[in-house]
Structure formats: structure tokens, C-alpha cells
Motif scaffolding. Structure first.
Motif, mmCIF file in Angstrom:
data_model
loop_
_atom_site.group_PDB
_atom_site.id
_atom_site.type_symbol
_atom_site.label_atom_id
_atom_site.label_comp_id
_atom_site.label_asym_id
_atom_site.label_seq_id
_atom_site.Cartn_x
_atom_site.Cartn_y
_atom_site.Cartn_z
ATOM 1 N N LEU A 44 37.326 48.486 50.248
ATOM 2 C CA LEU A 44 38.193 47.682 49.351
ATOM 3 C C LEU A 44 39.293 46.494 49.864
ATOM 4 O O LEU A 44 39.603 45.715 49.144
ATOM 5 C CB LEU A 44 38.434 48.638 48.260
ATOM 6 C CG LEU A 44 37.134 49.218 47.147
ATOM 7 C CD1 LEU A 44 37.785 50.437 46.611
ATOM 8 C CD2 LEU A 44 36.828 47.801 46.836
ATOM 9 N N ASP A 45 40.154 47.512 50.077
ATOM 10 C CA ASP A 45 41.352 46.529 50.958
ATOM 11 C C ASP A 45 41.453 45.569 51.642
ATOM 12 O O ASP A 45 42.338 44.726 52.001
ATOM 13 C CB ASP A 45 42.553 48.234 51.657
ATOM 14 C CG ASP A 45 43.058 48.987 50.986
ATOM 15 O OD1 ASP A 45 43.029 48.501 50.045
ATOM 16 O OD2 ASP A 45 43.383 50.178 51.577
ATOM 17 N N MET A 46 39.878 45.963 52.267
ATOM 18 C CA MET A 46 39.463 44.123 52.981
ATOM 19 C C MET A 46 38.976 43.566 51.723
ATOM 20 O O MET A 46 39.416 42.135 52.351
ATOM 21 C CB MET A 46 38.808 44.559 54.122
ATOM 22 C CG MET A 46 39.140 45.517 55.520
ATOM 23 S SD MET A 46 38.106 45.368 56.873
ATOM 24 C CE MET A 46 36.490 46.632 55.777
ATOM 25 N N ILE A 47 38.352 43.917 50.958
ATOM 26 C CA ILE A 47 38.098 42.399 50.100
ATOM 27 C C ILE A 47 39.202 41.847 49.356
ATOM 28 O O ILE A 47 39.660 40.738 49.227
ATOM 29 C CB ILE A 47 37.699 43.417 49.015
ATOM 30 C CG1 ILE A 47 36.304 43.725 49.604
ATOM 31 C CG2 ILE A 47 36.697 43.127 47.605
ATOM 32 C CD1 ILE A 47 34.997 44.577 48.600
ATOM 33 N N ASP A 48 40.404 43.149 49.033
ATOM 34 C CA ASP A 48 41.763 42.824 48.711
ATOM 35 C C ASP A 48 42.669 41.293 49.245
ATOM 36 O O ASP A 48 42.755 40.277 48.953
ATOM 37 C CB ASP A 48 42.710 43.782 48.573
ATOM 38 C CG ASP A 48 42.317 44.702 46.744
ATOM 39 O OD1 ASP A 48 41.236 44.418 46.632
ATOM 40 O OD2 ASP A 48 42.984 45.818 47.099
ATOM 41 N N LYS A 49 42.672 41.495 50.720
ATOM 42 C CA LYS A 49 43.243 40.806 51.024
ATOM 43 C C LYS A 49 42.278 39.355 51.604
ATOM 44 O O LYS A 49 43.255 38.819 52.129
ATOM 45 C CB LYS A 49 43.554 41.331 53.127
ATOM 46 C CG LYS A 49 43.968 42.076 53.401
ATOM 47 C CD LYS A 49 44.061 43.022 54.529
ATOM 48 C CE LYS A 49 44.860 44.980 54.415
ATOM 49 N NZ LYS A 49 45.047 45.143 55.625
ATOM 50 N N ARG A 73 39.235 41.909 42.272
ATOM 51 C CA ARG A 73 38.182 42.828 42.021
ATOM 52 C C ARG A 73 38.885 43.330 39.785
ATOM 53 O O ARG A 73 39.515 43.360 40.068
ATOM 54 C CB ARG A 73 38.625 44.352 43.197
ATOM 55 C CG ARG A 73 37.962 43.936 43.877
ATOM 56 C CD ARG A 73 38.059 45.487 44.298
ATOM 57 N NE ARG A 73 39.389 46.067 45.176
ATOM 58 C CZ ARG A 73 39.814 46.560 44.774
ATOM 59 N NH1 ARG A 73 39.600 47.930 43.791
ATOM 60 N NH2 ARG A 73 41.320 46.989 44.977
ATOM 61 N N GLU A 74 37.131 43.237 39.573
ATOM 62 C CA GLU A 74 37.489 42.992 38.291
ATOM 63 C C GLU A 74 36.700 44.628 37.710
ATOM 64 O O GLU A 74 35.380 45.087 38.978
ATOM 65 C CB GLU A 74 37.045 42.113 37.685
ATOM 66 C CG GLU A 74 37.947 41.135 37.818
ATOM 67 C CD GLU A 74 39.159 41.503 36.538
ATOM 68 O OE1 GLU A 74 39.293 42.358 35.578
ATOM 69 O OE2 GLU A 74 40.772 41.037 37.617
ATOM 70 N N GLU A 75 36.870 45.795 36.604
ATOM 71 C CA GLU A 75 36.124 46.087 36.434
ATOM 72 C C GLU A 75 35.218 46.507 35.095
ATOM 73 O O GLU A 75 36.094 46.083 33.847
ATOM 74 C CB GLU A 75 36.796 47.965 36.549
ATOM 75 C CG GLU A 75 36.874 47.824 37.735
ATOM 76 C CD GLU A 75 37.927 49.410 38.044
ATOM 77 O OE1 GLU A 75 38.729 49.789 37.074
ATOM 78 O OE2 GLU A 75 38.573 49.638 39.470
ATOM 79 N N VAL A 76 34.311 46.493 35.069
ATOM 80 C CA VAL A 76 33.689 47.254 33.908
ATOM 81 C C VAL A 76 33.384 48.720 33.378
ATOM 82 O O VAL A 76 33.524 49.229 34.515
ATOM 83 C CB VAL A 76 32.600 46.057 33.935
ATOM 84 C CG1 VAL A 76 33.404 44.208 33.321
ATOM 85 C CG2 VAL A 76 31.284 46.462 34.357
ATOM 86 N N THR A 77 32.767 48.699 31.815
ATOM 87 C CA THR A 77 32.171 50.115 32.052
ATOM 88 C C THR A 77 31.519 50.599 31.416
ATOM 89 O O THR A 77 30.573 49.849 30.010
ATOM 90 C CB THR A 77 33.281 51.439 31.503
ATOM 91 O OG1 THR A 77 34.600 50.664 32.338
ATOM 92 C CG2 THR A 77 32.874 52.268 30.930
ATOM 93 N N LEU A 78 29.894 50.311 32.138
ATOM 94 C CA LEU A 78 28.502 50.446 31.252
ATOM 95 C C LEU A 78 27.817 52.295 32.088
ATOM 96 O O LEU A 78 27.922 51.976 33.194
ATOM 97 C CB LEU A 78 27.938 49.622 31.896
ATOM 98 C CG LEU A 78 26.143 50.330 31.445
ATOM 99 C CD1 LEU A 78 25.727 48.309 31.208
ATOM 100 C CD2 LEU A 78 24.925 50.716 31.996
ATOM 101 N N HIS A 79 27.814 53.262 30.370
ATOM 102 C CA HIS A 79 28.237 54.326 31.370
ATOM 103 C C HIS A 79 26.142 54.243 31.295
ATOM 104 O O HIS A 79 24.914 53.862 30.565
ATOM 105 C CB HIS A 79 28.062 54.910 30.115
ATOM 106 C CG HIS A 79 29.592 55.522 29.702
ATOM 107 N ND1 HIS A 79 29.959 55.887 30.465
ATOM 108 C CD2 HIS A 79 30.828 55.274 28.777
ATOM 109 C CE1 HIS A 79 31.506 56.096 30.031
ATOM 110 N NE2 HIS A 79 31.726 55.365 29.143
#
Length: 404
Positions: free
Chosen positions: A212-217, A222-228
Motif C-alpha cells: 500500500l505504501d508503494m502504491i501511495d508513493k 486509494r479510495e474505499e467503498v463498503t459492500l457487505h
């Protein structure tokens, strides 16, 4: 293409039990990664995933958290009853449900149902040094299960605390083993936050803080959704034609700022997992409903199973997202809550998703149909390569990056 007449047998392949990963690797990001890039296929290690992602893209993760959804009771006769929580009924809101401190009702699957025709089940246990007695009473059939009312005798204890104390993690049935203490960690993504799923969004299980850090760099948003994720994710297609298969409905939530980022990043949207795909593609049809004035103000949007295949689609993805933002502004809401029953199968035209990170799915499953639609029918070359190169399959298995 007449999607409804697709025969599910055409999406079969030989998956033997030894190819199914029963446990995850010791390090999440050391799993294998298949890269499908416009028809070319090679493999790498998941840790190197960021190397294949475009800068300035938008990557969407499902931050749902798996709950300890299996509850066991023993009748005075000695019969064992398993109650599997599917979705909350009263209160229907997940967060309110978990805070309930006296009683609540769920739609549940019941194991050994023939032994629980009537009466109240109960079990006692200790939470915080105090004994708590939990009771379960079964009522009428609802949706895909039974209405079960839970009540307990300590108002200082929430239902979330009860599940944490005595619930069991619902690992997939195809693992053919009992859940273990380690599954409580390994069957959750490192970014899981919102309790509600009875199955993990397994494409996300490979991500580590380092990845995740490499993706940020790399400048990827990065976005989040919530699907149960519901138990329907494991439901096989039993009909000959997929037009006779009824999809399960799932609740999802998307923040306004995420929709803004999607609008800005159109053409470079990466979905992590099929649940993120279902959420993102459903947004287009909600925007279309708004354009066609099919949605009343304040009504919970719902995307029907065959909606993408009914009628014209002359609305652009940007217009669809802009419609949703205007709708949210009018209602003065920061989060869009909706339900989707969408089925994505060959013949479907993707609207928002441009790249997909996903695991390898069961034969004759709706998830395999979704992948096939994404690669315009070329799913078999992906799966043949994975089988020939010793990839591990299903929830705890290896991963793929698909660029159609």
C-alpha cells in the motif's frame, strides 16, 4: 449477445481439491501474481503489483470486515444447531445493530433445521466477568433464510460483544475444514473497517502495508467503498441458462469524495476485487436512474439484476457520476447508500472499471462470468495459464491483475 441464454456449462474447468489453497501463505504479498495485459500473460510476485499500475490512477478497495457470523447452540435433547447470520432485519442498519444491547433480529441460515421446529435455544457464557445468557427464537422464513430473534439478559453488553465472545468466523465451505484462530486475522484484509460481511473480499487479502505504501508513493489515489459480502457469493449457478439464476442483493456505501475522485480519474480506475467492481458499475446505473427520473428523492437506490441489459446506455460515465453528486447535494448527504443485485456477464459493457485485481474463482460461478465479461470472453486462457503454472485457487489462493 443474448446474455440470459448463456449456458453456465461453458464456464466449467477442472478444479481439483489439491489446487484449492486451504491456508494462506505466511506472508500475504508473497503470493503469485498473474498479469493479463491485452491478451499477453506472464507471472510475477504480488509484492511487485505497483510496478504494473499506471501513475495517477484511482484504486478502489472494499473496506468491509467479516463478522463472526456462526453461532452454535445445543438443545436439551443434545441436538446441535448452527445459526448463520446473513443480514440484519431489526434494526436493519449494521452499525445500529451491532450496538444493540437487549435484542435484535437477523435473517439467518439454520443448520440442522429439522431439529429446531419450535422453542427457544439458549447458551450461557462470560463477558467481562459477568455471565450472559443468549436466547434465539425462530420465526417465519424471510428472503433466503429464517427470521431469528436474539435476546440477552445483560443490557451493558452489545451484540457486537456477544459475537466477539462466542461467534465463529465463517470461512468458505470449499476449504473443507474448521475455522482456526489464525483465520480471524488472515481472513481479513489489512484495511478492513466496517463490520458486516459473512465472506471476505478476498482479492484484498494479498495487500500489506508495504504494498500500500508503494502504491501511495506512485501517486495512485486509494479510495474505499463498503459492500457487505453475503453468503450468496458462494451460491452456485444451478440453472442451465444464467437467465434463470437469481442474484443475491448486497448493500453498499460510497462517500461523496470517492465519487469525486472517480469522476476525476475516469479511464484509470482500478478495482480491487469483484465486490468493488459490482459497487462501481452499479454507480453508473444509479446515475442513469437519476437521469431518467426513476429515483424518488430520499429513496434507497437499487440496481436490479438485469438492469444493464434493458434499454439504451447513451449516458456517459461522467454524466452518471455528476448526476449522483447533484442528487447527494440536494439531499445534503455525504454518503450514498444503495443496494445492488447486478449480474455482470458476457455481453456486459463495463462503464467505470479499467483494471481489475482478483483471485481465481470457482467453475460455473457468477464471479467467473464477471471476469469473462471483462476480458471479452478470454477467461480460459487466463485459467489455463494459472493451472499450468501451479497457481493456488480461490479465497486463500494467488492473485491476478487483469488489463483488458
Amino acid at each position: 449477445m443474448d446474455t440470459k441464454n448463456i449456458e453456465i456449462e461453458d464456464f466449467n474447468y477442472d478444479l481439483t481439491d489439491d489446487r484449492i489453497a486451504k491456508f494462506p501463505l505466511a506472508k500475504r504479498d508473497s503470493s503469485k501474481l498473474l498479469i493479463y495485459n491485452h491478451g499477453d500473460i506472464k507471472d510475477d510476485v504480488f509484492f511487485n503489483l505497483p510496478d504494473y499500475l499506471p501513475e495517477k490512477a484511482v484504486m478502489v478497495f472494499n473496506n468491509t470486515k467479516v463478522i463472526l457470523a456462526r453461532l452454535h447452540f445445543q438443545k436439551t435433547t443434545g441436538a446441535h444447531i448452527e445459526v448463520f447470520l446473513l443480514e440484519p432485519l431489526a434494526p436493519a442498519d449494521y452499525q445500529v445493530m451491532f450496538l444493540s444491547n437487549h435484542c435484535c433480529e437477523w435473517c439467518c441460515l439454520v443448520g440442522n433445521l429439522k431439529k429446531w421446529k419450535e422453542g427457544v435455544l439458549q447458551r450461557s457464557f462470560v463477558i467481562g466477568g459477568h455471565q450472559v445468557t443468549l436466547k434465539a427464537e425462530r420465526f417465519e422464513e424471510v428472503r433466503t433464510g429464517h427470521r431469528v430473534r436474539f435476546s440477552w439478559d445483560d443490557e451493558d453488553v452489545s451484540f457486537a460483544e456477544i459475537l466477539d465472545a462466542v461467534g465463529e468466523l465463517p470461512i468458505p465451505p470449499y476449504l473443507n475444514r474448521e475455522s482456526q484462530e489464525s483465520d480471524k486475522t488472515t481472513y481479513q484484509t489489512v484495511y478492513s473497517k466496517i463490520k458486516g460481511s459473512v465472506a471476505a473480499p478476498t482479492a484484498g487479502l494479498h495487500f500489506t502495508k508495504e504494498v500500500l505504501d508503494m502504491i501511495d508513493k506512485k501517486g495512485i489515489r486509494r479510495e474505499e467503498v463498503t459492500l457487505h459480502v453475503g453468503a450468496g457469493t458462494f451460491r452456485p449457478v444451478k440453472s442451465q441458462h444464467i437467465g434463470d439464476h437469481e442474484m443475491h442483493s448486497e448493500h453498499f456505501c460510497v462517500k461523496r469524495e470517492t465519487i469525486e475522485q472517480l469522476l476525476n480519474g475516469l479511464g484509470h480506475v482500478i478495482a480491487v476485487g469483484t465486490t468493488s467492481v459490482r459497487t462501481l458499475e452499479s454507480l453508473y446505473y444509479i446515475g442513469k436512474q437519476l437521469a431518467e427520473k426513476q429515483l424518488d428523492m430520499g429513496e434507497t437506490p437499487h440496481v436490479a439484476q438485469w438492469e444493464p441489459y434493458d434499454g439504451s446506455e447513451d449516458l456517459s460515465p461522467s454524466q452518471a457520476l455528476e448526476n449522483i453528486l447533484l442528487y447527494m447535494d440536494e439531499l445534503k448527504i455525504k454518503e450514498l447508500h444503495a443496494d445492488t443485485q447486478i449480474i455482470i456477464a458476457p455481453g456486459y459493457d463495463y462503464k467505470l472499471v479499467n483494471m481489475l485485481v482478483t483471485n481465481f474463482h470457482q467453475p460455473q460461478s457468477t464471479l467467473l462470468l464477471l471476469v469473462s465479461a471483462f476480458v471479452k470472453g478470454d477467461w480460459r486462457s487466463i485459467y489455463d495459464y494459472a493451472l499450468q503454472h501451479d497457481f493456488r485457487f480461490l479465497s486463500y489462493g494467488d492473485s491476478s491483475l487483469i488489463i483488458p
